[in-house]
Design a protein around this motif. Structure first.
Motif, short mmCIF file in Angstrom:
data_model
loop_
_atom_site.label_atom_id
_atom_site.label_comp_id
_atom_site.label_asym_id
_atom_site.label_seq_id
_atom_site.Cartn_x
_atom_site.Cartn_y
_atom_site.Cartn_z
N LEU A 148 0.83 -1.21 0.00
CA LEU A 148 0.00 0.00 0.00
C LEU A 148 0.87 1.26 0.00
N SER A 149 1.91 1.27 0.84
CA SER A 149 2.75 2.47 0.90
C SER A 149 3.49 2.68 -0.42
N LEU A 150 3.87 1.58 -1.08
CA LEU A 150 4.55 1.71 -2.38
C LEU A 150 3.60 2.27 -3.44
N GLU A 151 2.34 1.79 -3.40
CA GLU A 151 1.35 2.29 -4.37
C GLU A 151 1.07 3.77 -4.14
N ILE A 152 1.00 4.15 -2.86
CA ILE A 152 0.73 5.56 -2.55
C ILE A 152 1.92 6.44 -2.94
N ARG A 153 3.12 5.91 -2.68
CA ARG A 153 4.31 6.67 -3.08
C ARG A 153 4.31 6.91 -4.60
N ARG A 154 3.95 5.84 -5.33
CA ARG A 154 3.90 5.96 -6.79
C ARG A 154 2.87 7.00 -7.21
N ALA A 155 1.71 6.94 -6.55
CA ALA A 155 0.65 7.90 -6.88
C ALA A 155 1.12 9.33 -6.61
N LEU A 156 1.77 9.51 -5.44
CA LEU A 156 2.24 10.86 -5.09
C LEU A 156 3.33 11.33 -6.06
N SER A 206 0.51 17.45 3.87
CA SER A 206 1.44 16.75 2.98
C SER A 206 2.06 15.57 3.73
N ILE A 207 2.05 14.40 3.12
CA ILE A 207 2.57 13.22 3.83
C ILE A 207 3.78 12.63 3.11
N SER A 208 4.25 13.30 2.08
CA SER A 208 5.30 12.74 1.26
C SER A 208 6.54 12.32 2.06
N SER A 209 7.03 13.25 2.89
CA SER A 209 8.25 12.96 3.64
C SER A 209 8.02 11.92 4.74
N PRO A 210 6.98 12.09 5.59
CA PRO A 210 6.76 11.04 6.61
C PRO A 210 6.44 9.67 6.00
N LEU A 211 5.83 9.68 4.83
CA LEU A 211 5.51 8.40 4.17
C LEU A 211 6.79 7.65 3.82
N ARG A 212 7.79 8.43 3.37
CA ARG A 212 9.08 7.83 3.02
C ARG A 212 9.70 7.14 4.25
N ASP A 213 9.64 7.85 5.41
CA ASP A 213 10.19 7.27 6.65
C ASP A 213 9.43 6.01 7.05
N GLU A 262 7.67 4.10 5.17
CA GLU A 262 7.92 3.04 4.18
C GLU A 262 9.20 2.27 4.56
N GLU A 263 10.21 3.02 5.01
CA GLU A 263 11.46 2.39 5.45
C GLU A 263 11.21 1.48 6.64
N GLU A 264 10.43 2.02 7.59
CA GLU A 264 10.11 1.25 8.81
C GLU A 264 9.38 -0.04 8.45
N ILE A 265 8.35 0.11 7.61
CA ILE A 265 7.55 -1.06 7.24
C ILE A 265 8.41 -2.05 6.47
N GLY A 266 9.27 -1.53 5.60
CA GLY A 266 10.17 -2.39 4.81
C GLY A 266 11.08 -3.21 5.71
N SER A 267 11.66 -2.54 6.72
CA SER A 267 12.58 -3.30 7.58
C SER A 267 11.82 -4.28 8.47
N ALA A 268 10.59 -3.91 8.87
CA ALA A 268 9.78 -4.85 9.68
C ALA A 268 9.40 -6.07 8.84
N LYS A 289 9.09 -0.45 -6.95
CA LYS A 289 8.07 -1.42 -6.55
C LYS A 289 8.46 -2.83 -7.01
N ILE A 290 8.85 -2.95 -8.26
CA ILE A 290 9.22 -4.27 -8.79
C ILE A 290 10.43 -4.83 -8.05
N ARG A 291 11.41 -3.93 -7.79
CA ARG A 291 12.64 -4.37 -7.12
C ARG A 291 12.33 -4.89 -5.71
N THR A 292 11.47 -4.15 -4.99
CA THR A 292 11.11 -4.58 -3.63
C THR A 292 10.41 -5.94 -3.69
N GLN A 293 9.48 -6.09 -4.63
CA GLN A 293 8.77 -7.37 -4.77
C GLN A 293 9.75 -8.50 -5.05
#
Lengths: 145, 164
Positions: free
Chosen positions: A10-18, A83-90, A92-98, B90-94
Protein backbone atom coordinates in the motif's frame (compact mmCIF):
# COMPACT_ATOMS: atom_id res chain seq x y z
CA UNK A 1 4.86 -14.84 1.71
CA UNK A 2 5.16 -14.85 -2.07
CA UNK A 3 3.57 -11.40 -2.18
CA UNK A 4 4.63 -8.24 -0.45
CA UNK A 5 3.31 -7.38 3.02
CA UNK A 6 0.00 -5.51 2.52
CA UNK A 7 1.08 -2.28 4.30
CA UNK A 8 4.33 -2.23 2.32
CA UNK A 9 2.48 -2.72 -0.96
CA UNK A 10 0.00 0.00 0.00
CA UNK A 11 2.75 2.47 0.90
CA UNK A 12 4.55 1.71 -2.38
CA UNK A 13 1.35 2.29 -4.37
CA UNK A 14 0.73 5.56 -2.55
CA UNK A 15 4.31 6.67 -3.08
CA UNK A 16 3.90 5.96 -6.79
CA UNK A 17 0.65 7.90 -6.88
CA UNK A 18 2.24 10.86 -5.09
CA UNK A 19 5.28 10.76 -7.37
CA UNK A 20 2.90 10.81 -10.33
CA UNK A 21 1.24 13.93 -8.93
CA UNK A 22 -1.94 12.03 -8.12
CA UNK A 23 -4.00 11.88 -4.93
CA UNK A 24 -3.49 9.29 -2.21
CA UNK A 25 -6.90 7.90 -3.17
CA UNK A 26 -5.48 6.70 -6.51
CA UNK A 27 -2.79 4.70 -4.72
CA UNK A 28 -5.37 3.18 -2.37
CA UNK A 29 -7.57 2.28 -5.35
CA UNK A 30 -4.65 0.61 -7.09
CA UNK A 31 -3.87 -1.36 -3.94
CA UNK A 32 -7.50 -2.45 -3.61
CA UNK A 33 -7.40 -3.73 -7.20
CA UNK A 34 -4.39 -5.93 -6.41
CA UNK A 35 -4.49 -9.47 -5.04
CA UNK A 36 -6.85 -9.64 -2.05
CA UNK A 37 -5.43 -9.76 1.46
CA UNK A 38 -6.84 -9.50 4.98
CA UNK A 39 -6.02 -5.78 4.91
CA UNK A 40 -8.39 -5.06 2.01
CA UNK A 41 -11.69 -5.20 3.89
CA UNK A 42 -10.54 -3.00 6.76
CA UNK A 43 -8.96 -0.51 4.36
CA UNK A 44 -12.19 -0.32 2.39
CA UNK A 45 -14.17 0.36 5.58
CA UNK A 46 -11.60 2.94 6.65
CA UNK A 47 -11.76 4.68 3.27
CA UNK A 48 -15.55 4.90 3.39
CA UNK A 49 -15.43 6.45 6.89
CA UNK A 50 -12.73 8.93 5.93
CA UNK A 51 -14.53 9.96 2.74
CA UNK A 52 -17.65 10.65 4.82
CA UNK A 53 -15.58 12.63 7.32
CA UNK A 54 -16.41 10.26 10.17
CA UNK A 55 -14.11 9.19 13.00
CA UNK A 56 -11.97 6.14 12.38
CA UNK A 57 -10.46 5.68 15.84
CA UNK A 58 -12.72 2.70 16.70
CA UNK A 59 -11.73 1.00 13.45
CA UNK A 60 -8.04 1.50 14.13
CA UNK A 61 -8.36 -0.29 17.49
CA UNK A 62 -9.42 -3.41 15.56
CA UNK A 63 -6.05 -3.48 13.77
CA UNK A 64 -3.41 -5.43 15.65
CA UNK A 65 -0.43 -4.42 13.54
CA UNK A 66 1.10 -1.11 14.69
CA UNK A 67 2.52 -0.59 11.18
CA UNK A 68 -0.91 -0.75 9.55
CA UNK A 69 -2.31 1.60 12.21
CA UNK A 70 0.52 4.08 11.70
CA UNK A 71 0.04 3.98 7.93
CA UNK A 72 -3.70 4.62 8.16
CA UNK A 73 -3.07 7.41 10.70
CA UNK A 74 -0.73 9.04 8.22
CA UNK A 75 -3.10 8.58 5.30
CA UNK A 76 -5.88 10.20 7.30
CA UNK A 77 -3.72 13.31 7.53
CA UNK A 78 -3.47 13.48 3.75
CA UNK A 79 -7.26 13.44 3.49
CA UNK A 80 -7.24 16.45 5.82
CA UNK A 81 -5.01 18.29 3.39
CA UNK A 82 -1.61 17.75 4.99
CA UNK A 83 1.44 16.75 2.98
CA UNK A 84 2.57 13.22 3.83
CA UNK A 85 5.30 12.74 1.26
CA UNK A 86 8.25 12.96 3.64
CA UNK A 87 6.76 11.04 6.61
CA UNK A 88 5.51 8.40 4.17
CA UNK A 89 9.08 7.83 3.02
CA UNK A 90 10.19 7.27 6.65
CA UNK A 91 7.25 5.00 7.36
CA UNK A 92 7.92 3.04 4.18
CA UNK A 93 11.46 2.39 5.45
CA UNK A 94 10.11 1.25 8.81
CA UNK A 95 7.55 -1.06 7.24
CA UNK A 96 10.17 -2.39 4.81
CA UNK A 97 12.58 -3.30 7.58
CA UNK A 98 9.78 -4.85 9.68
CA UNK A 99 8.70 -6.94 6.68
CA UNK A 100 12.32 -7.98 6.14
CA UNK A 101 12.60 -9.04 9.79
CA UNK A 102 9.37 -11.03 9.48
CA UNK A 103 10.62 -12.80 6.35
CA UNK A 104 13.91 -13.64 8.09
CA UNK A 105 12.08 -15.04 11.13
CA UNK A 106 9.81 -17.10 8.89
CA UNK A 107 12.71 -18.43 6.84
CA UNK A 108 14.52 -19.56 9.98
CA UNK A 109 11.36 -21.46 11.03
CA UNK A 110 10.70 -22.96 7.58
CA UNK A 111 12.84 -26.14 7.90
CA UNK A 112 10.97 -27.05 11.09
CA UNK A 113 7.59 -26.22 9.52
CA UNK A 114 8.46 -28.51 6.60
CA UNK A 115 9.31 -31.32 9.03
CA UNK A 116 5.69 -31.53 10.23
CA UNK A 117 4.14 -32.96 7.02
CA UNK A 118 7.25 -35.07 6.54
CA UNK A 119 6.94 -36.73 9.95
CA UNK A 120 3.15 -36.86 10.08
CA UNK A 121 2.41 -38.05 6.55
CA UNK A 122 5.36 -38.94 4.35
CA UNK A 123 7.39 -40.96 6.87
CA UNK A 124 4.36 -43.12 7.88
CA UNK A 125 3.57 -43.58 4.16
CA UNK A 126 7.10 -44.97 3.60
CA UNK A 127 6.83 -47.15 6.69
CA UNK A 128 3.48 -48.53 5.56
CA UNK A 129 4.98 -49.59 2.26
CA UNK A 130 8.20 -50.94 3.76
CA UNK A 131 6.97 -52.95 6.72
CA UNK A 132 3.21 -53.08 6.12
CA UNK A 133 3.16 -56.18 3.86
CA UNK A 134 5.64 -57.99 6.13
CA UNK A 135 3.54 -57.18 9.20
CA UNK A 136 0.36 -58.31 7.44
CA UNK A 137 2.00 -61.58 6.48
CA UNK A 138 3.31 -62.10 10.00
CA UNK A 139 -0.13 -61.43 11.48
CA UNK A 140 -1.81 -63.84 9.05
CA UNK A 141 0.80 -66.53 9.85
CA UNK A 142 0.26 -66.04 13.58
CA UNK A 143 -3.47 -66.34 13.02
CA UNK A 144 -2.96 -69.61 11.14
CA UNK A 145 -1.00 -71.17 14.01
CA UNK B 1 11.11 -12.49 -16.49
CA UNK B 2 10.82 -9.90 -13.69
CA UNK B 3 14.58 -9.87 -13.18
CA UNK B 4 15.12 -9.39 -16.90
CA UNK B 5 12.54 -6.65 -17.03
CA UNK B 6 14.25 -4.83 -14.18
CA UNK B 7 17.41 -4.65 -16.29
CA UNK B 8 15.30 -3.32 -19.18
CA UNK B 9 13.90 -0.55 -16.96
CA UNK B 10 17.44 0.30 -15.80
CA UNK B 11 18.49 0.66 -19.42
CA UNK B 12 15.46 2.77 -20.34
CA UNK B 13 16.14 5.03 -17.34
CA UNK B 14 19.78 5.42 -18.36
CA UNK B 15 18.80 6.42 -21.88
CA UNK B 16 16.17 8.85 -20.61
CA UNK B 17 18.77 10.37 -18.30
CA UNK B 18 20.90 11.03 -21.35
CA UNK B 19 18.13 13.13 -22.84
CA UNK B 20 16.13 10.73 -25.01
CA UNK B 21 12.37 10.49 -24.93
CA UNK B 22 10.60 7.63 -23.19
CA UNK B 23 9.42 6.05 -26.45
CA UNK B 24 12.81 6.40 -28.11
CA UNK B 25 14.58 4.88 -25.10
CA UNK B 26 12.10 2.01 -25.04
CA UNK B 27 12.54 1.20 -28.73
CA UNK B 28 16.34 1.37 -28.53
CA UNK B 29 16.38 -0.85 -25.45
CA UNK B 30 14.14 -3.34 -27.23
CA UNK B 31 16.48 -3.46 -30.22
CA UNK B 32 19.35 -4.50 -27.96
CA UNK B 33 17.48 -7.40 -26.36
CA UNK B 34 17.38 -11.00 -27.53
CA UNK B 35 15.24 -14.12 -27.22
CA UNK B 36 12.17 -14.18 -24.95
CA UNK B 37 12.66 -10.69 -23.62
CA UNK B 38 12.75 -9.34 -27.16
CA UNK B 39 9.33 -10.88 -27.96
CA UNK B 40 7.98 -9.48 -24.71
CA UNK B 41 9.36 -6.02 -25.50
CA UNK B 42 8.00 -6.14 -29.05
CA UNK B 43 4.52 -6.60 -27.59
CA UNK B 44 5.18 -3.90 -25.01
CA UNK B 45 6.28 -1.33 -27.59
CA UNK B 46 3.24 -2.12 -29.75
CA UNK B 47 0.90 -1.82 -26.79
CA UNK B 48 2.35 1.59 -25.91
CA UNK B 49 2.41 2.91 -29.50
CA UNK B 50 -1.15 1.70 -30.19
CA UNK B 51 -2.48 2.50 -26.73
CA UNK B 52 -5.57 4.17 -28.24
CA UNK B 53 -6.73 0.84 -29.63
CA UNK B 54 -8.30 -1.22 -26.85
CA UNK B 55 -6.76 -4.65 -26.99
CA UNK B 56 -5.72 -7.25 -24.46
CA UNK B 57 -2.09 -7.99 -25.26
CA UNK B 58 -1.59 -10.79 -22.80
CA UNK B 59 -3.41 -12.60 -20.00
CA UNK B 60 -0.36 -12.33 -17.78
CA UNK B 61 -1.08 -9.97 -14.88
CA UNK B 62 2.50 -8.79 -14.66
CA UNK B 63 2.52 -7.88 -18.34
CA UNK B 64 -0.81 -6.08 -18.02
CA UNK B 65 0.54 -4.06 -15.10
CA UNK B 66 3.62 -3.07 -17.11
CA UNK B 67 1.53 -2.12 -20.14
CA UNK B 68 -0.78 0.07 -18.02
CA UNK B 69 2.18 1.78 -16.36
CA UNK B 70 4.10 2.30 -19.61
CA UNK B 71 1.03 3.71 -21.36
CA UNK B 72 0.63 6.16 -18.46
CA UNK B 73 4.27 7.18 -18.61
CA UNK B 74 4.09 7.58 -22.38
CA UNK B 75 1.02 9.81 -22.15
CA UNK B 76 2.46 12.04 -19.41
CA UNK B 77 5.00 14.54 -20.57
CA UNK B 78 6.26 15.49 -17.15
CA UNK B 79 7.87 13.41 -14.45
CA UNK B 80 8.21 10.33 -16.64
CA UNK B 81 11.62 9.64 -15.13
CA UNK B 82 10.23 9.78 -11.58
CA UNK B 83 7.30 7.58 -12.56
CA UNK B 84 9.56 4.96 -14.04
CA UNK B 85 11.84 5.11 -10.99
CA UNK B 86 8.85 4.57 -8.67
CA UNK B 87 7.72 1.64 -10.77
CA UNK B 88 11.20 0.14 -10.70
CA UNK B 89 11.33 0.50 -6.93
CA UNK B 90 8.07 -1.42 -6.55
CA UNK B 91 9.22 -4.27 -8.79
CA UNK B 92 12.64 -4.37 -7.12
CA UNK B 93 11.11 -4.58 -3.63
CA UNK B 94 8.77 -7.37 -4.77
CA UNK B 95 11.69 -9.25 -6.31
CA UNK B 96 13.86 -8.92 -3.20
CA UNK B 97 11.16 -10.40 -0.99
CA UNK B 98 10.32 -13.18 -3.44
CA UNK B 99 13.95 -14.09 -3.89
CA UNK B 100 14.52 -14.40 -0.18
CA UNK B 101 11.51 -16.57 0.65
CA UNK B 102 11.59 -18.31 -2.75
CA UNK B 103 15.10 -19.71 -2.32
CA UNK B 104 14.30 -21.71 0.79
CA UNK B 105 10.83 -22.66 -0.40
CA UNK B 106 12.18 -24.04 -3.66
CA UNK B 107 14.77 -26.06 -1.69
CA UNK B 108 12.01 -27.61 0.41
CA UNK B 109 9.91 -28.34 -2.68
CA UNK B 110 12.90 -29.87 -4.42
CA UNK B 111 13.46 -32.16 -1.43
CA UNK B 112 9.82 -33.16 -1.66
CA UNK B 113 10.18 -33.98 -5.37
CA UNK B 114 13.22 -36.18 -4.62
CA UNK B 115 11.22 -37.90 -1.85
CA UNK B 116 8.38 -38.48 -4.34
CA UNK B 117 10.78 -40.17 -6.78
CA UNK B 118 12.05 -42.49 -4.02
CA UNK B 119 8.50 -43.16 -2.97
CA UNK B 120 7.45 -43.94 -6.55
CA UNK B 121 10.31 -46.45 -6.91
CA UNK B 122 9.41 -48.10 -3.60
CA UNK B 123 5.73 -48.23 -4.54
CA UNK B 124 6.59 -49.86 -7.86
CA UNK B 125 8.77 -52.44 -6.08
CA UNK B 126 6.11 -53.26 -3.47
CA UNK B 127 3.38 -53.61 -6.10
CA UNK B 128 5.59 -55.86 -8.25
CA UNK B 129 6.87 -58.04 -5.42
CA UNK B 130 3.85 -58.27 -3.10
CA UNK B 131 1.02 -57.70 -5.57
CA UNK B 132 -1.60 -54.99 -5.42
CA UNK B 133 -4.68 -57.13 -4.70
CA UNK B 134 -3.36 -58.58 -1.44
CA UNK B 135 -2.21 -55.22 -0.08
CA UNK B 136 -4.60 -52.79 -1.76
CA UNK B 137 -5.78 -51.10 1.47
CA UNK B 138 -2.28 -50.71 2.75
CA UNK B 139 -0.98 -49.29 -0.54
CA UNK B 140 -3.88 -46.91 -1.00
CA UNK B 141 -3.56 -45.63 2.59
CA UNK B 142 0.14 -45.11 2.05
CA UNK B 143 -0.40 -43.27 -1.24
CA UNK B 144 -3.06 -41.06 0.36
CA UNK B 145 -0.74 -40.27 3.28
CA UNK B 146 2.16 -39.43 0.99
CA UNK B 147 0.04 -37.28 -1.33
CA UNK B 148 -1.37 -35.36 1.68
CA UNK B 149 2.15 -34.71 2.95
CA UNK B 150 3.33 -33.53 -0.47
CA UNK B 151 0.31 -31.26 -0.84
CA UNK B 152 1.01 -29.76 2.59
CA UNK B 153 4.68 -29.17 1.72
CA UNK B 154 3.76 -27.43 -1.55
CA UNK B 155 1.26 -25.24 0.30
CA UNK B 156 3.90 -23.98 2.77
CA UNK B 157 4.47 -20.32 2.25
CA UNK B 158 1.44 -19.82 0.01
CA UNK B 159 -1.09 -19.48 2.79
CA UNK B 160 1.16 -17.24 4.88
CA UNK B 161 -0.54 -14.27 6.48
CA UNK B 162 1.62 -11.27 7.15
CA UNK B 163 1.65 -10.06 10.75
CA UNK B 164 2.93 -6.56 10.14
Amino acid sequence: MEDLAPPLLLSLEIRRALDNGEHVRTGIKKFLESKKSDFHSILLRWLMLVERGEKVSHLLTEIKSPHRRALLDLLEKSFKGQSISSPLRDLEEEIGSAAQAEVDAYISRLPFIALVPLLLFQFPAFMLLLIGPILLEAVSQMGGM
Amino acid sequence: MRQGFLIVIDEILLQMSSGKSFRESMVQTRDRQQNTLRIFLDDLVLSVVFSQQPKTWSNDLFFQEIVAEFQLIDRSNAKSLDRLRSFRKKIRTQLDFRRKSGQILSQIRMQSIVMSIFYGVLLFYVVCSQGFQNNSRLILTSVFCFASGSFWIFRIGKAYKWKI
